[in-house]
Design an enzyme around this catalytic site. Structure first.
Site, PDB file in Angstrom:
ATOM      1  CB  CYS A 416      -0.964  -0.019   1.183  1.00 46.65           C
ATOM      2  SG  CYS A 416      -0.143  -0.161   2.804  1.00 46.65           S
ATOM      3  CG  HIS A 460      -4.667   0.426   3.556  1.00 44.42           C
ATOM      4  ND1 HIS A 460      -3.919  -0.385   2.741  1.00 44.42           N
ATOM      5  CD2 HIS A 460      -5.606   0.994   2.741  1.00 44.42           C
ATOM      6  CE1 HIS A 460      -4.384  -0.337   1.511  1.00 44.42           C
ATOM      7  NE2 HIS A 460      -5.406   0.512   1.475  1.00 44.42           N
ATOM      8  CG  ASP A 476      -7.096   1.734  -1.151  1.00 43.24           C
ATOM      9  OD1 ASP A 476      -5.892   1.707  -1.473  1.00 43.24           O
ATOM     10  OD2 ASP A 476      -7.576   1.026  -0.255  1.00 43.24           O
TER      11      ASP A 476
END
Length: 660
Positions: A416, A460, A476
């Protein structure tokens, strides 16, 4: 004769430790080392373990102390290593490392019962010190188990226990632990709570795991493989929102220096305006992080006591979270955040000069192609991640100075942090205001406890882009490469190639269900503070329990427990004294023959009188008398076999009934 006088005055050398006592001593120290190993340097744990093994092996071959020329250099080496590693010998971490090291080195000279008792006392202190680092249920149980070999070693040092079987030396320690539980619970509930622990010491040496106000590609690797709980969230409506909405906001990062992103923490700035479309209430139980940020479901609508709602809707406390913290919040899942970007646009477009030229060129090309069409630019970046051969992995290849160029045009692998950082740089290069957000995403819904368990591995990073008329919008980019990260959670995204054990559903389910026990422990034991103690007697009609009442109850309860313990000990002593029990049996047999013990008559005079009254049993009675006197007065700790032999002889003694 002077030499004989000196010899008689010379104290006798203490008997050396037998093999079983020494083995229990080694096992005790091994338990201490195992409990402290998680926070000790690996080389120190390994070195001390090697010293234990070598000392045990050496003593099996030839009993004797280690020479002084070996002990003194080891002590100096231990002190030097701790000073080199920690910079000091004071504090929790270096102090415990020094204590454990000296405890193990103490074994090199432990050859007598006195040495063993000193080592056991020090080991019990070191066992308790492990709770300064971790007070979880498993560690507490480990400390209790670590006491068993210590109790067994003390019992093995008693002369009468030298030939006792192994279970008979271990079971009494277990019985003592179980018997101490009621008193432990009683004192735990009634000892007045303090505002800070008695062992309060500087904790600057403590390195905590958790989110940081700085992010660079690869910095979250250790966090993403940390399966320990980060927080537990209970929602007012019982059921949680959809998984795709479970984004917990922590740090918002604007500043980028070419390798790392940084959150700018400026106090007394009003929070960005938000127009919520809905809201959800929830309670967060945050475990210690050492950070001042409070994760909140994206986006929080208000603050909590002791915290401030900062500009980017970040919740910041004045003090770090060093203890478990519970707070209630209300957040909006759908919203318009700062619809007008009247300030901060330049900061949201800032990029350092001389870094990532290929990435910047790609962003400029998108700007030239799509102009101010933010949606098209975002879609182009997501398509690049989805169709460009990128992969999600927790073990990516290392990046160079131009990290984003290496990632986008060479390695094509990461997690991420990599995708959020690259996406944000591309957006800024294309003229789209963007920033990085770190926090947690997803979690495990524990239906038995009705709460969401968020682990450190759920950490994250994602991006926010500013869209005219809509404000800051969450994007995202990791979901474009691995949708499972959002839809199924961190475990599914990790994949079998990185962590095969993580795919074992039964093991993961077992850990998640075990967390119910940990939650109860954290809430009922670790979280039992002064406020809860004051309401301890509320079920009995006492609205608030003050310190005077607690002290009175503690004194009365302690007296009651001491009285019960004393009565039990006296009754047990009278019941289990083998020599006295044998004499009582003998008295009953002699009483049947008419020889009754007189008031105040000692056992020696009584048995001699019985021998005169029963000439046929004279030798047997005199022999029983000598045995009893030897067991009762001739030895401090008579052997168990001798006691049993006397009991058998007293039981087998029979005489015909006579009348004096």
């Amino acid at each position: 004769m002077s030499w004989l006088a000196r010899l008689l005055r010379r104290p006798l050398a203490p008997a050396p430790l037998d093999r079983r006592s020494f083995d229990f001593l080694v096992l005790t120290m091994l338990g201490v080392l195992a409990l402290h190993a998680p926070h000790l340097p690996w080389w120190l744990s390994g070195g001390l373990g090697g010293v234990l093994a070598l000392r045990w092996w050496q003593r099996r071959r030839q009993p004797g102390k280690a020479p002084a020329w070996l002990k003194l250099p080891l002590i100096a080496l231990l002190t030097l290593a701790i000073l080199t590693t920690y910079g000091t010998v004071f504090g929790r971490a270096p102090g415990s490392a020094l204590a454990v090291g000296l405890l193990v080195l103490k074994l090199l000279e432990s050859e007598t019962p006195r040495d063993a008792r000193v080592g056991i006392a020090f080991a019990c202190f070191a066992l308790m010190a492990a709770l300064l680092f971790d007070q979880s249920l498993l560690i507490t149980i480990g400390v209790a188990i670590g006491l068993l070999p210590a109790f067994a070693a003390l019992r093995a040092l008693e002369p009468a226990q030298a030939s006792t079987s192994l279970p008979r030396q271990l079971v009494p320690g277990l019985v003592l632990l179980v018997a101490s539980l009621p008193l432990t619970l009683f004192t735990f509930a009634l000892v007045p709570r303090l505002s800070s622990p008695l062992w309060g010491a500087p904790q600057r040496d403590e390195a905590r795991t958790g989110l940081s106000s700085e992010m660079s590609p690869g910095a979250m690797t250790e966090l993403l493989i940390d399966d320990s709980p980060a927080m537990r969230v209970a929602f007012d409506g019982s059921l949680p929102p959809p998984r795709a909405s479970l984004y917990f906001r922590a740090y918002v990062m604007w500043d980028y220096d070419g390798s790392s992103w940084h959150a700018v923490d400026i106090a007394n700035r009003p929070a960005d305006p938000v127009e919520p479309a809905d809201s959800v209430g929830y309670t967060v139980t945050l475990l210690p992080t050492g950070q001042r940020v409070l994760p909140a479901l994206d986006v929080p609508l208000q603050t909590v006591d002791g915290a401030e709602l900062r500009r980017e809707r970040m919740l910041m406390r004045a003090q770090p979270v060093n203890d478990t913290l519970t707070y209630h919040l209300t957040s909006a899942l759908h919203y318009r955040l700062q619809p007008t970007l009247d300030r901060g646009r330049q900061a949201a477009l800032q990029l350092p000069q001389g870094f990532n030229p290929r990435t910047l060129e790609l962003g400029r090309q998108w700007h030239a192609r799509y102009g101010n069409d933010t949606a098209a630019i975002v879609r182009a970046a997501l398509d690049l991640f989805h169709d460009g051969g990128f992969s999600y992995t927790l073990a990516p290849a290392p990046l160079g100075r131009d990290a984003m160029d290496d990632f986008l045009f060479s390695t094509h692998e990461g997690f991420c942090e990599y995708y959020a950082s690259a996406f944000t740089v591309l957006m800024r290069a294309a003229g789209v205001p963007a920033r990085v957000v770190t926090g947690y995403q997803g979690g495990f819904w524990n239906k038995f406890g009705n709460y969401l368990l968020v682990r450190q591995s759920d950490a994250h990073a994602w991006s926010e882009v500013w869209v005219a008329g809509r404000g800051w919008v969450r994007v995202d980019p990791t979901a474009a490469v691995r949708p499972e990260r959002v839809n199924l959670g961190a475990a599914a995204a990790a994949g079998g190639s990185d962590r095969p054990w993580y795919q074992d559903a039964w093991l993961q389910g077992l850990r998640n269900r075990w967390d119910i026990v940990n939650r109860w422990w954290d809430k009922g034991v670790i979280g039992f503070d002064a406020l809860r103690q004051r309401g301890l007697l509320t079920p009995f009609g006492v609205q608030e329990t003050d310190t005077q009442m607690l002290t009175l109850l503690l004194v009365l309860g302690s007296v009651l427990f001491a009285s019960i313990g004393l009565a039990w000990a006296l009754a047990r002593r009278a019941r289990i004294d083998p020599a006295l029990a044998g004499l009582r049996r003998l008295e009953r047999q002699l009483g049947k023959a008419g020889v009754v013990r007189r008031r105040g008559e000692g056992p020696q005079h009584y048995l001699r009188r019985a021998a005169r009254a029963l000439p046929g049993q004279r030798d047997t009675l005199l022999q029983l008398m000598e045995q009893y006197l030897q067991l009762r007065y001739g030895e401090t700790e008579p052997a168990r076999e001798s006691l049993r032999a006397f009991q058998r002889a007293a039981r087998d003694f029979h005489v015909p009934r006579v009348v004096q």
